[in-house]
Design an enzyme around this catalytic site. Sequence first.
Site, PDB file in Angstrom:
ATOM      1  N   GLY A  75       0.835  -1.202   0.000  1.00  0.00           N
ATOM      2  CA  GLY A  75       0.000   0.000   0.000  1.00  0.00           C
ATOM      3  C   GLY A  75       0.870   1.253   0.000  1.00  0.00           C
TER       4      GLY A  75
ATOM      5  CE1 TYR B  45     -13.120  -3.352   1.919  1.00  0.00           C
ATOM      6  CE2 TYR B  45     -13.556  -1.083   2.518  1.00  0.00           C
ATOM      7  CZ  TYR B  45     -13.824  -2.182   1.742  1.00  0.00           C
ATOM      8  OH  TYR B  45     -14.805  -2.126   0.790  1.00  0.00           O
TER       9      TYR B  45
ATOM     10  CE1 TYR C  91     -10.514   3.289   6.459  1.00  0.00           C
ATOM     11  CE2 TYR C  91     -10.993   5.554   7.110  1.00  0.00           C
ATOM     12  CZ  TYR C  91     -10.078   4.557   6.810  1.00  0.00           C
ATOM     13  OH  TYR C  91      -8.735   4.835   6.858  1.00  0.00           O
TER      14      TYR C  91
ATOM     15  CG  LEU D 115       2.444   3.977   6.042  1.00  0.00           C
ATOM     16  CD1 LEU D 115       3.208   5.308   6.024  1.00  0.00           C
ATOM     17  CD2 LEU D 115       1.561   3.907   7.298  1.00  0.00           C
TER      18      LEU D 115
ATOM     19  CB  THR E 258      -8.428   7.164   9.904  1.00  0.00           C
ATOM     20  OG1 THR E 258      -9.026   8.198   9.136  1.00  0.00           O
ATOM     21  CG2 THR E 258      -9.548   6.396  10.584  1.00  0.00           C
TER      22      THR E 258
END
Length: 296
Positions: A11, A63, A127, A13, A103
């Site tokens: 991904g 996800y 999310y 990061l 997040t």
Amino acid sequence: MTKILVTGANGQLGQSIRSVYSEYNNFEIVFTDVEELDICNLQQLIEFTKKTNIDYLINCAAYTAVDKAEHEQVMARKLNADAVKNIGIAANENNFKVIHVSTDYVFDGKTYKPYPENALAVPESFYGQTKLLGEKYLMETQPESIIIRTAWLYSEFGNNFVKTMIKLGVEKDELGIVADQVGSPTYAVDLANAILTIISKVQNDTKAFIPGIYHYSNEGVCSWYDFTIRIHQTMRISCKIVPIESKDYPTAAPRPFYSVLNKGKIKTNYKLNIPHWGASLEKCLTILKENPLTNR
Ligand SMILES: NC(=O)c1ccc[n+]([C@@H]2O[C@H](COP(=O)([O-])OP(=O)(O)OC[C@H]3O[C@@H](n4cnc5c(N)ncnc54)[C@H](OP(=O)(O)O)[C@@H]3O)[C@@H](O)[C@H]2O)c1
């Protein structure tokens, strides 16, 4: 030599960590993504981390399809919450430390003041709910962990807002971009450096590992509209950008209007110098200019 396992390493990061880790001394890093190590598989996680005998696990797997998560709830919860619990269980079993990433979407964005780590987290999207549950599960299973909440992540790797705006700006004459949501863009390479800096500080002083939740984004604040204007100006893209309101750009998952994170704790505990979003954006765009097809 400090041995580190990175999960979800393909991904943005994960690839950002790959791009900078050789600048650090005494790190041996094992990079894995779902093909080599599926974090949803507890048994595999326990066996893999036992065999590799790691000191740290940096979890970059998640996800991250915020709108799709509203419909693919089982998958989103499995990866963002249940799998993070697996990591905590494996960390207890095999005695390694965890640095996990979360997040700004854990906040509802209704408070117009930078959010400190202990602010009430009331996620509005599914999310955000799964990421908050993941934080809780990790702190229950392995409280000696570090959780870093970040925001508006972009880089030269993978798909992200910056690359989408470059593509759309070249294709279209006019774009309407949301101007009433503000936050702090975060260059994933800066976050990668922050994580590796924390571990390198702990190499020299084990007491420097201070578990808990931290906030990290680039310095400064902007709206998606401001961010797009800067991207297009720097890339010399002449598409007309029109400021619009969130209500005119409906999404499956609601987004926080204000998602600025207070970074005081990470700056104090780890003496980090955090670059301004504008300076980091320039760095990323320089790389993209040199290699416009980058989608590594
Ligand atoms: N992107 C943002 O704007 C943003 C903002 C705030 C916070 N964050 C957080 O920052 C972290 C890093 O985000 P990112 O943008 O780098 O995410 P990303 O690009 O979506 O990368 C996630 C990686 O995890 C892999 N993965 C999926 N299922 C897995 C499994 N079962 N086991 C192991 N790996 C698996 C994915 O593989 P596939 O691609 O094959 O599925 C992908 O390579 C996440 O925790 C995210 O929630 C991101």
